[in-house]
Write a protein that holds these residues in place. Structure first.
Motif, PDB file in Angstrom:
ATOM      1  N   LEU A 342       0.833  -1.211   0.000  1.00 52.04           N
ATOM      2  CA  LEU A 342       0.000   0.000   0.000  1.00 52.04           C
ATOM      3  C   LEU A 342       0.863   1.255   0.000  1.00 52.04           C
ATOM      4  N   ILE A 343       1.966   1.208   0.770  1.00 49.15           N
ATOM      5  CA  ILE A 343       2.875   2.361   0.805  1.00 49.15           C
ATOM      6  C   ILE A 343       3.546   2.547  -0.552  1.00 49.15           C
ATOM      7  N   SER A 344       3.975   1.446  -1.198  1.00 46.83           N
ATOM      8  CA  SER A 344       4.652   1.554  -2.489  1.00 46.83           C
ATOM      9  C   SER A 344       3.715   2.059  -3.584  1.00 46.83           C
ATOM     10  N   MET A 345       2.411   1.855  -3.415  1.00 51.91           N
ATOM     11  CA  MET A 345       1.434   2.282  -4.423  1.00 51.91           C
ATOM     12  C   MET A 345       0.872   3.672  -4.135  1.00 51.91           C
ATOM     13  N   LEU A 354      -7.719   8.684  -5.744  1.00 48.90           N
ATOM     14  CA  LEU A 354      -8.503   7.675  -5.054  1.00 48.90           C
ATOM     15  C   LEU A 354      -8.326   7.784  -3.552  1.00 48.90           C
ATOM     16  N   ASP A 355      -9.370   7.394  -2.814  1.00 42.42           N
ATOM     17  CA  ASP A 355      -9.297   7.262  -1.362  1.00 42.42           C
ATOM     18  C   ASP A 355      -9.112   5.793  -1.030  1.00 42.42           C
ATOM     19  N   VAL A 356      -8.299   5.517  -0.031  1.00 44.97           N
ATOM     20  CA  VAL A 356      -7.995   4.140   0.336  1.00 44.97           C
ATOM     21  C   VAL A 356      -8.727   3.764   1.614  1.00 44.97           C
ATOM     22  N   ASP A 357      -9.435   2.652   1.549  1.00 41.45           N
ATOM     23  CA  ASP A 357     -10.093   2.083   2.727  1.00 41.45           C
ATOM     24  C   ASP A 357      -9.328   0.810   3.083  1.00 41.45           C
ATOM     25  N   ALA A 358      -8.392   0.910   4.024  1.00 42.14           N
ATOM     26  CA  ALA A 358      -7.538  -0.223   4.396  1.00 42.14           C
ATOM     27  C   ALA A 358      -8.066  -0.884   5.661  1.00 42.14           C
ATOM     28  N   ASP A 359      -8.392  -2.150   5.545  1.00 43.55           N
ATOM     29  CA  ASP A 359      -8.880  -2.928   6.691  1.00 43.55           C
ATOM     30  C   ASP A 359      -7.849  -4.001   7.010  1.00 43.55           C
ATOM     31  N   ILE A 360      -6.739  -3.577   7.625  1.00 43.81           N
ATOM     32  CA  ILE A 360      -5.611  -4.468   7.915  1.00 43.81           C
ATOM     33  C   ILE A 360      -5.408  -4.497   9.422  1.00 43.81           C
ATOM     34  N   PRO A 361      -5.530  -5.656  10.059  1.00 49.41           N
ATOM     35  CA  PRO A 361      -5.374  -5.731  11.522  1.00 49.41           C
ATOM     36  C   PRO A 361      -3.977  -5.317  11.968  1.00 49.41           C
ATOM     37  N   GLU A 362      -3.902  -4.756  13.187  1.00 53.34           N
ATOM     38  CA  GLU A 362      -2.609  -4.394  13.759  1.00 53.34           C
ATOM     39  C   GLU A 362      -1.840  -5.654  14.178  1.00 53.34           C
ATOM     40  N   LEU A 381      -2.542  -7.042  -7.893  1.00 51.94           N
ATOM     41  CA  LEU A 381      -3.992  -6.836  -7.719  1.00 51.94           C
ATOM     42  C   LEU A 381      -4.303  -5.379  -7.397  1.00 51.94           C
ATOM     43  N   LEU A 382      -3.514  -4.774  -6.517  1.00 55.12           N
ATOM     44  CA  LEU A 382      -3.764  -3.378  -6.138  1.00 55.12           C
ATOM     45  C   LEU A 382      -3.465  -2.442  -7.303  1.00 55.12           C
ATOM     46  N   GLU A 383      -2.404  -2.746  -8.075  1.00 54.97           N
ATOM     47  CA  GLU A 383      -2.080  -1.927  -9.248  1.00 54.97           C
ATOM     48  C   GLU A 383      -3.188  -2.031 -10.288  1.00 54.97           C
TER      49      GLU A 383
END
Length: 479
Positions: A342-345, A354-362, A381-383
């Protein structure tokens, strides 16, 4: 012509036929030898038992004559012996204890003096029976079957004479020949049935193989449309026909993919190379004005980089296809990999608005697999989602633990992908018509690489597209 005949004679059909015929003939030979021996012994024993029974009857009736030697009794005995000989194929000799013939029913011996061999008479007196073949001291030219029994006195029980039943060996051989004739007739019927059955069965077995040979020659010539009939069989031949058709289907699909690959790669390589060559020639021959050279040099640079990316992606695909299925043994945090992607993209996502909705557990979610390859899957996939997302919409990247598996989901909002096109997204060089005109950076290999990597991990990629929302998801085994 001679070589063709030799090859035909060495075919599977004739080899199978010769093997079956040889086994049948060998079996019949062994059975025949056993049958001949048993049938001859049986016929001989039957004849011997019959002669002994008749000789014993004559011996009992002749005991009084031999003991008293009364002439009237001799005439009566002669009549009885003659009657016994007339109802059978044997002649009778009545002898005294010294082996001298006193009476015979064989007219050919009239006027001859007949004396039994000493060993024959001795065996009858000591053993109570003689059975064998003898000329009776040269009385007969050829050996005859002889059964000799003692005649015992009714009062004292002493032996008073010897009775012989004599018959030609032809009588025994006649019975045996009847058995042999029946055996040969049965053998011929069995041979005919065996040969016909073997021929039909072998032909049924060979025909599918012959069809496969013809089909294989067609495949060698590049015609993969030929299919085998299963002949309604559920045995090994039926399974072979089914497997053969599956192989033909796979070869046809591979050939189709090869042609599509060549066509696609030719198209993908031709476009940037034509652009580079055209603009370079324009600069060199002065067609493009000096003030526009920088603009066209930038186009040449972009096309060169795109060509480089295409070649690099093709090398990646080739390397992935040559790999064996991975043995998951490396533990890594899938959440950390998703955050790095996500950081690289970030720049591409920002440029697209675009707005990013990241649902990644800590908390870390440890999975089994190759960290670098799975990171490439998430990146591709993200690209891809960023590229085809509608500007100003939300881009979703989620990771969650479900049923001992880590599920990764990438979602965007854009054009709905037709249902019939969804299975084609993961093929090499597949791009929709719209994306071909707008997507200058893509080479149509990103999703194909995603599918290949996940297959190496024995996993699958899922995709849905409804009402403009397109979702890609895959899972990995969690620790």
């Amino acid at each position: 012509m001679g070589k063709q005949k030799n090859r035909a004679g060495q075919g599977l059909y004739w080899r199978q036929f010769r093997l079956t015929a040889g086994m049948v003939l060998l079996t019949l030979f062994l059975l025949g030898a056993s049958f001949f021996a048993l049938s001859y012994n049986y016929a001989r024993d039957e004849k011997s038992a019959d002669l002994q029974a008749k000789a014993q009857t004559v011996a009992e009736l002749s005991a009084d004559y031999l003991e008293s030697n009364v002439e009237t009794q001799g005439e009566a005995l002669q009549q009885l012996a003659t009657f016994a000989a007339s109802v059978s194929d044997a002649n009778f000799l009545i002898c005294n204890v010294r082996g001298e013939a006193l009476l015979t029913t064989d007219r050919s011996l009239d006027g001859k003096t007949v004396t039994l061999p000493a060993d024959m008479a001795q065996r009858v007196l000591t053993d109570g029976r003689y059975a064998g073949r003898s000329t009776i001291n040269g009385t007969y030219e050829k050996s005859r079957m002889v059964i000799a029994v003692p005649a015992a006195s009714r009062l004292s029980g002493d032996t008073v004479g010897i009775v012989l039943a004599v018959t030609d060996a032809a009588a025994v051989n006649g019975m045996w020949r009847n058995f042999i004739g029946l055996f040969f007739m049965t053998s011929m019927v069995v041979l005919m049935i065996a040969f016909v059955t073997s021929s039909v069965t072998t032909m049924q077995q060979i025909k599918p193989i012959q069809d496969m040979v013809r089909a294989t020659r067609q495949y060698a010539e590049g015609n993969f449309d030929i299919r085998m009939e299963d002949y309604g069989r559920t045995d090994e031949i039926g399974e072979l026909a089914t497997s053969f058709n599956a192989m033909a289907e796979s070869l046809q699909q591979t050939e189709r993919q090869r042609r599509e690959f060549i066509a696609n790669i030719s198209h993908e390589l031709k476009t940037p190379m034509t652009t580079i060559a055209g603009y370079t020639d324009g600069i060199l021959d002065g067609t493009i004005p000096p003030e526009n050279e920088r603009q066209y040099l930038q186009i040449i640079s972009d096309e060169s980089r795109r060509l480089s990316r295409l070649v690099r992606r093709m090398l990646d695909v080739s390397q992935l296809q040559s790999m064996d299925p991975l043995r998951p043994g490396e533990h890594f945090d899938i959440c950390e990999s998703a955050r790095r992607v996500l950081i690289s993209m970030e720049r591409k996502i920002t440029d697209k608005g675009l707005d990013v909705d990241a649902d990644i557990p800590e908390e870390p979610i440890l999975v089994l697999g190759d960290n670098d390859l799975i990171t490439q899957v998430i990146y591709n996939l993200l690209e891809n989602a960023t590229k085809f997302a509608r500007p100003g919409t939300n881009l979703y990247l989620g990771v969650k633990l479900q049923d001992a598996k880590a599920r990764v989901t990438v979602q965007n909002l854009g054009d709905t992908i037709p249902a019939e096109e969804l299975p084609l997204l993961f093929e090499r060089f597949h791009k929709s018509d719209k994306s071909r005109s707008e997507d200058k950076d893509g080479v149509g290999l990103g999703l194909y690489i995603v599918k290949t990597i996940l297959e190496q991990h024995r996993e699958k990629i899922n995709v849905t597209s409804e009402n403009g929302v397109t979702t890609f998801s895959f899972s990995l085994n969690a620790e």
